[in-house]
Design a protein around this motif. Structure first.
Motif, PDB file in Angstrom:
ATOM      1  N   MET A   1       6.110  12.089 -17.899  1.00 16.31           N
ATOM      2  CA  MET A   1       4.863  11.321 -17.837  1.00 16.31           C
ATOM      3  C   MET A   1       5.136   9.817 -17.817  1.00 16.31           C
ATOM      4  N   SER A   2       4.088   9.023 -17.582  1.00 17.23           N
ATOM      5  CA  SER A   2       4.197   7.567 -17.562  1.00 17.23           C
ATOM      6  C   SER A   2       4.810   7.054 -18.846  1.00 17.23           C
ATOM      7  N   ARG A   3       5.722   6.094 -18.703  1.00 20.63           N
ATOM      8  CA  ARG A   3       6.416   5.532 -19.856  1.00 20.63           C
ATOM      9  C   ARG A   3       6.008   4.075 -20.058  1.00 20.63           C
ATOM     10  N   GLN A   4       5.726   3.750 -21.315  1.00 14.75           N
ATOM     11  CA  GLN A   4       5.318   2.395 -21.666  1.00 14.75           C
ATOM     12  C   GLN A   4       6.443   1.419 -21.280  1.00 14.75           C
ATOM     13  N   GLY A   5       6.057   0.333 -20.637  1.00 13.31           N
ATOM     14  CA  GLY A   5       7.020  -0.685 -20.243  1.00 13.31           C
ATOM     15  C   GLY A   5       7.663  -0.413 -18.893  1.00 13.31           C
TER      16      GLY A   5
ATOM     17  N   PRO B   1       9.484  11.069 -11.038  1.00  8.87           N
ATOM     18  CA  PRO B   1       9.692  11.797 -12.297  1.00  8.87           C
ATOM     19  C   PRO B   1       8.539  12.730 -12.679  1.00  8.87           C
ATOM     20  N   TYR B   2       7.312  12.408 -12.210  1.00  5.22           N
ATOM     21  CA  TYR B   2       6.169  13.287 -12.486  1.00  5.22           C
ATOM     22  C   TYR B   2       6.449  14.705 -12.007  1.00  5.22           C
TER      23      TYR B   2
ATOM     24  N   THR C   1       0.831  -1.195   0.000  1.00  9.23           N
ATOM     25  CA  THR C   1       0.000   0.000   0.000  1.00  9.23           C
ATOM     26  C   THR C   1       0.870   1.251   0.000  1.00  9.23           C
ATOM     27  N   GLY C   2       0.245   2.412   0.063  1.00 11.57           N
ATOM     28  CA  GLY C   2       0.964   3.680   0.117  1.00 11.57           C
ATOM     29  C   GLY C   2       0.827   4.473  -1.165  1.00 11.57           C
ATOM     30  N   ASN C   3       1.326   5.708  -1.133  1.00 10.74           N
ATOM     31  CA  ASN C   3       1.219   6.600  -2.288  1.00 10.74           C
ATOM     32  C   ASN C   3       2.377   6.460  -3.265  1.00 10.74           C
ATOM     33  N   GLY C   4       3.407   5.736  -2.883  1.00 12.07           N
ATOM     34  CA  GLY C   4       4.567   5.579  -3.756  1.00 12.07           C
ATOM     35  C   GLY C   4       4.347   4.550  -4.846  1.00 12.07           C
TER      36      GLY C   4
END
Length: 177
Positions: free
Chosen positions: A170-174, A164-165, A13-16
């Motif tokens: 942004m989110s990276r594929q893979g 990184p956000y 759990t958690g926000n990380g």
């Protein structure tokens, strides 16, 4: 059929970042030791997640099913589609846990489904209480309640120290999906 003599309850759990990644890493390790793993993803109805194709490479020892409505869920604005999907996922989870065919069952994002009030926490707590003793049950998602934490045997909280956000990456594929 199970190779586990004692199955525990784990929570990530958690926000990380890393809750699902930790659970899937455990699945990979378990399959490597001959265990059978079933993963049910809650709240992931959209395609595009790399794990959907990646897990197929571990089949038949590892299976994955995903459920969820289209788009994001917002607290207090639960579309009926999301509630229906979460209930289907939980019903399937119960079937899998009690089937006797799986050593490890991962309920990915179930804690979010509880927090968004898509499924009642009381029903999940009942599953934790009644699960067969040889089944390892892993729950992931943000906002694990104190009751869930108390019930679990292992709880890991992912803490977001740097991401990184924060730099606009942004989110990276893979990597993130």
């Amino acid at each position: 059929m199970s190779n586990l003599s004692q199955g525990l309850v784990q929570i990530y759990t958690g926000n990380g970042k890393g809750k699902t990644t930790a659970a899937f890493g455990l699945a990979l390790r378990a399959v490597g030791h001959g265990f059978r793993v079933f993963i049910i993803q809650f709240m992931k109805g959209n395609d595009g997640y790399g794990e959907l194709d990646g897990i197929k490479r571990l089949s038949p020892e590892c299976q994955l099913e995903h459920y969820g409505g289209a788009g994001w869920v917002h607290k207090g604005e639960n579309l009926e589609e999301n509630i229906v999907e979460a209930k289907k996922a939980f019903s399937r989870a119960q079937e899998i846990v009690f089937s006797g065919n799986w050593d490890i069952v991962i309920l990915d994002e179930i804690l979010n489904a509880i927090w968004f009030e898509l499924i009642p926490e009381s029903e999940v707590m009942e599953l934790l209480t009644k699960k067969p003793s040889h089944v390892e049950l892993i729950l992931t998602g943000r906002n694990a309640s104190e009751d869930m934490i108390e019930k679990a045997d292992l709880v890991t909280e992912m803490v977001d120290k740097k991401h990184p956000y924060d730099k606009g990456i942004m989110s990276r594929q893979g990597i993130e999906f």
